[in-house]
Design a protein around this motif. Structure first.
Motif, PDB file in Angstrom:
ATOM      1  N   LEU A 129       9.057  -1.881 -36.361  1.00 27.47           N
ATOM      2  CA  LEU A 129       9.595  -0.700 -35.684  1.00 27.47           C
ATOM      3  C   LEU A 129       8.784   0.531 -36.050  1.00 27.47           C
ATOM      4  O   LEU A 129       8.481   1.382 -35.205  1.00 27.47           O
ATOM      5  N   GLY A 130       8.373   0.621 -37.332  1.00 35.28           N
ATOM      6  CA  GLY A 130       7.519   1.729 -37.731  1.00 35.28           C
ATOM      7  C   GLY A 130       6.192   1.727 -36.997  1.00 35.28           C
ATOM      8  O   GLY A 130       5.688   2.776 -36.588  1.00 35.28           O
ATOM      9  N   ILE A 131       5.619   0.530 -36.824  1.00 29.74           N
ATOM     10  CA  ILE A 131       4.353   0.437 -36.088  1.00 29.74           C
ATOM     11  C   ILE A 131       4.556   0.894 -34.650  1.00 29.74           C
ATOM     12  O   ILE A 131       3.695   1.584 -34.067  1.00 29.74           O
ATOM     13  N   ALA A 132       5.705   0.556 -34.061  1.00 22.02           N
ATOM     14  CA  ALA A 132       5.964   0.974 -32.677  1.00 22.02           C
ATOM     15  C   ALA A 132       6.036   2.486 -32.571  1.00 22.02           C
ATOM     16  O   ALA A 132       5.417   3.098 -31.687  1.00 22.02           O
ATOM     17  N   PHE A 133       6.776   3.129 -33.468  1.00 18.01           N
ATOM     18  CA  PHE A 133       6.849   4.583 -33.446  1.00 18.01           C
ATOM     19  C   PHE A 133       5.472   5.201 -33.659  1.00 18.01           C
ATOM     20  O   PHE A 133       5.104   6.185 -33.028  1.00 18.01           O
ATOM     21  N   LEU A 163       6.612  11.295 -38.112  1.00 21.30           N
ATOM     22  CA  LEU A 163       5.928  10.806 -39.301  1.00 21.30           C
ATOM     23  C   LEU A 163       6.903  10.589 -40.450  1.00 21.30           C
ATOM     24  O   LEU A 163       6.756   9.648 -41.217  1.00 21.30           O
ATOM     25  N   GLN A 164       7.898  11.479 -40.558  1.00 22.50           N
ATOM     26  CA  GLN A 164       8.864  11.283 -41.628  1.00 22.50           C
ATOM     27  C   GLN A 164       9.649   9.999 -41.400  1.00 22.50           C
ATOM     28  O   GLN A 164       9.867   9.205 -42.324  1.00 22.50           O
ATOM     29  N   LEU A 165      10.059   9.779 -40.126  1.00 21.91           N
ATOM     30  CA  LEU A 165      10.804   8.555 -39.835  1.00 21.91           C
ATOM     31  C   LEU A 165       9.960   7.324 -40.139  1.00 21.91           C
ATOM     32  O   LEU A 165      10.432   6.368 -40.759  1.00 21.91           O
ATOM     33  N   VAL A 166       8.684   7.370 -39.716  1.00 18.45           N
ATOM     34  CA  VAL A 166       7.824   6.207 -39.942  1.00 18.45           C
ATOM     35  C   VAL A 166       7.599   6.002 -41.437  1.00 18.45           C
ATOM     36  O   VAL A 166       7.564   4.871 -41.917  1.00 18.45           O
TER      37      VAL A 166
END
Lengths: 498, 112, 175
Positions: free
Chosen positions: A176-180, A206-209
């Motif tokens: 999911l991080g890669i998708a964002f 960026l903070q979410l990732v």
């Protein structure tokens, strides 16, 4: 170029092992040892090549297209440091398991999964594209889940299942991080992502990732509070698997990925460093506290691993050159020492039939080929001078003081004393003749197991010499430079592409 | 934005199921839902309004295809997701033979 | 544009059924419904390769899940720190959703991707008309290492399932 051999050799060995599954076992053993020896020699060659290359970076184009359309395999100082460590440990574990795995049926399946895991780990270390890193990480992780369950006893299956569940949830977070990240930067190449992030600055995405990646890779690295699976998996797995997991898999999939993503791609901001310091301190303390009072020797080692990984993450968070040096020396030292400890514990279990500390005694007298390596590696992890662990912890403590965090230095020193404390009683009971249990029947020793343990013990003893100026310049300084350079990784990679 | 949000709600449902349920099969179903949601999120990222599917026609000039790179990524991710499901179910079946139950609170022979 | 939202609502409803219902077989059918909805969503999003692949994977998953289920789910237990765990999970999920919603401001709106890398694929392909299916050419030519990794994952799973499914796992007394 030698880089694709890091992937071709283990994958090829896995396939060939399946083909010769019905052949003599010694042929499979020879194949395995030959492959890991070649991998280690290639890793040493790559070390020399990286130091001779312009900008200290080697790039290999798969399929002939350049990034960003094609995929490239990239080796820089940090990658080659980890590659040498990983393949060194894998060589000795392969020698060991040619003897140890005789007690399991279907040894060819073990070899196939082992080399698939090694291919995955090598792939993570040479990947330059973040989705490529994810795919290789999954290869290594899935092989590890099956290897933990290899004995198919009840507790091994349970440990493997819990590890698999937690690892799969972590992999979903990473994906999911890669998708964002792709939505934000529209490229999957790590150098391209670094450039796009530098252009756009710090944003909410960026903070979410960062949070997603910290949760995902933190679980792979067994950082507290995601450390629960480690004790189950490492204590229930067969000994060579525990050695690979604790010594190599955690560091490549977890620590290397965190270092690569947060230092080379995102750029180490102050908040990320503070979070890393906090997680490191938490791991150190929780690991040390939980290690007290363990009666199973492999669980003790597993909790000790959590604590030592905390040291490495703490040093990464402090983020000065001296701290990076301490972190890398600690990674190298802990890989070889902890692997050796798990190998010796497997040998003890094989010779004496039990893993409970209060039932084992006098290993040094009864089986010196097992006892002395265990002694040296335990001394190294406890940080007793002049073994390698002492220098690593000393450098980390100095780095904390030098960068203005005296409290952290105090905590690190305190946890070092705790490490000595919880190793002291079990190891003296096990190694020296304290008890009176003369009724343990010893089995016959095995050449392969003893050879592997003694050789790795020699490496552990000469490990402090990597800090000597000549060797250090070749081996470690390149890795420290990569970590200090941070996001200029992108410029170096794009420079090598043109 | 509502589309992204609904996809993440699906992800959260899967995460809740994987973390809070007692039955092993429900946990596996939760992980499956999470993987579906992430794959869908990749495709939503790449969608272009009034776009065409990324298959070229020999005689037409193509100007607005949807982004093909997330589709390739999602193809690989779907296969990896299938592999993970296979692994988890095989482990679950073997655990059932050993423990006699699918209840994860009872599969607890490894003490602290 | 409204179709994808309707499909998503359908998938969420099916997922809720799969999560909450007591009968395990109904739960597996619920995830089957999510998968079929996902396949239709892929079609609406103009990704036909994926729709086919998702259908195949869905059928395989359903077969193996049905093989593993027994009749009934376990009774709902409120033992231990059930309330604390559930509420903390729900709070974490709500925080995650809120933060993700706030971060949507930084990624492109739905339907306007910033296609950078794929422009290069297009420019390569339009000259030669070698392979008309761009996704297939990406997977087999440009990103072939990913396809190798995917094949290795399947290989690892097959070997691993064979490894843990074996009946005799230890040799007694052979040294």
């Amino acid at each position: 170029m030698m880089i694709p051999f890091f992937l071709i050799l283990p994958l090829g060995n896995a396939f060939v092992t399946v083909l010769i599954a019905k052949a003599d076992e010694r042929l499979q053993d020879l194949f395995a040892i030959f492959t890991t020896l070649s991998l280690f020699i290639i890793a040493l060659f790559t070390l020399m090549s990286v130091n001779a290359a312009p900008n200290h970076l080697l790039l290999y184009r798969t399929t002939g297209f350049l990034p960003p359309e094609g995929l490239a395999l990239v080796v820089d100082g940090l990658s080659v440091f980890m590659l040498v460590t990983v393949n060194l440990v894998a060589l000795f574990v392969a020698i060991y398991s040619s003897g140890y795995m005789k007690k399991y049926t279907d040894k060819w399946k073990f070899y196939a999964l082992f080399f698939l895991m090694l291919a995955g780990i090598n792939g993570v270390l040479v990947a330059s594209d973040i989705f490529n890193l994810y795919v290789f990480m999954e290869i290594a992780a899935i092989s590890a889940y099956f290897l933990v369950a290899f004995g198919t006893e009840a507790d091994e299956l349970e440990a493997s299942f819990k590890y698999a569940i937690m690892g799969s949830v972590a992999s979903c977070f990473i994906l999911l991080g890669i998708a964002f990240l792709y939505a934000h930067t529209s490229t999957l190449n790590m150098a391209g992502i670094a450039r796009a992030i530098a252009a756009s600055g710090a944003t909410r995405v960026l903070q979410l990732v960062s949070v997603l990646f910290l949760m995902g890779f933190g679980l792979k690295a067994a950082l507290a509070p995601f450390h629960a699976w480690l004790a189950y998996a490492h204590s229930s797995a067969p000994a060579p698997v525990s050695a690979m997991l604790s010594g190599v898999l955690i560091k490549a999939l977890g620590i290397y990925a965190i270092a690569r993503i947060f230092f080379s791609i995102f750029g180490a901001s102050v908040q990320i460093c503070q979070i890393l310091i906090a997680l490191g301190v938490l791991s150190m303390i929780i690991g040390a506290v939980l290690a007290f009072g363990q009666t199973d020797i492999k669980r003790l080692f597993a909790y000790s691993t959590v604590s030592q990984i905390g040291y490495v993450v703490l040093a990464l968070g402090v983020a000065t050159p001296l701290a990076f040096l301490g972190a890398l020396v600690h990674i190298f030292n802990h890989s070889i020492s902890k692997s050796l400890l798990f190998l010796t514990s497997g040998s003890i279990e094989r010779l004496m039939g039990t893993r409970q500390i209060d039932k084992i005694s006098g290993v040094i007298r009864r089986a010196p080929a097992t006892g002395y390596p265990a002694l040296f590696s335990a001394l190294s992890i406890c940080g007793v001078p002049p073994m390698g662990g002492f220098w690593a912890k000393l450098i980390i403590i100095f780095a904390c003081v030098q960068s203005g965090h005296p409290i952290l230095a105090l905590i690190a020193a305190l946890v070092g004393v705790m490490t000595l404390a919880y190793y002291f009683k079990p190891m003296t009971c096990v190694l020296f003749d304290v008890g009176t249990d003369a009724s343990i029947v010893m089995k016959k020793a095995c050449i392969a197991i003893n050879t592997a343990m003694v050789s790795l013990a020699v490496v552990v003893v000469i490990a402090p010499f990597i800090l000597m100026p000549g060797i250090r310049k070749i081996f470690i300084d390149g890795a420290v430079a990569v970590l200090m350079n941070g996001t200029s990784y992108a410029n170096i990679v794009f420079g090598a592409i043109r | 934005m509502i589309t992204y949000f609904l996809c993440l709600v699906l992800f959260s449902i899967g995460l809740f199921c994987a973390v809070r349920k007692r039955n092993i099969i429900k946990i596996i179903i939760g992980i499956g839902i999470m993987e579906y949601a992430v794959n869908l999120f990749f495709i939503l990222i790449g969608y272009r309004a009034q776009g065409r599917s990324p298959i070229l026609a020999r005689d037409q000039a193509i100007t607005n295809i949807v982004d093909p790179l997330p589709q390739a990524v999602a193809l690989t991710a779907i296969v990896i997701g299938l592999a993970v499901m296979l692994m988890l179910v095989a482990l679950a079946i073997r655990i059932y033979e050993r423990y006699g139950t699918f209840d994860i609170t009872k599969i607890n022979r490894l003490k602290e | 544009m409204i179709e994808i939202n309707i499909l998503l609502v359908f998938m969420i409803a099916a997922a809720l059924i799969a999560v909450q219902v007591k009968d395990l077989l109904s739960s597996v059918i619920g995830i089957g419904a999510v998968g079929i909805g996902l396949s239709m969503a892929f079609l609406v999003m103009k990704a036909p390769d994926l729709a086919i692949m998702q259908l195949v994977v869905e059928i395989l998953s359903l077969i193996i899940l049905i093989r593993a289920t027994i009749r009934k789910d376990l009774p709902f237990s409120t033992s231990g720190r059930w309330a604390f765990n559930t509420i903390s999970t729900i709070i974490f999920l709500i925080l995650f959703l809120v933060f993700a919603y706030l971060s949507f401001a930084n990624i492109h709106t739905f339907g306007n991707p910033a296609i950078k890398t794929s422009q290069e694929y297009l420019s390569h392909v339009q000259g030669k008309a070698a392979n008309l299916n761009i996704v297939e050419s990406i997977m087999l030519r440009y990103r072939a290492v990913d396809t190798l990794g995917e094949a290795s994952v399947l290989f690892a799973v097959v070997i691993g399932v064979l490894a843990i499914a074996r009946r005799a796992w230890r040799r007694d007394g052979a040294e």
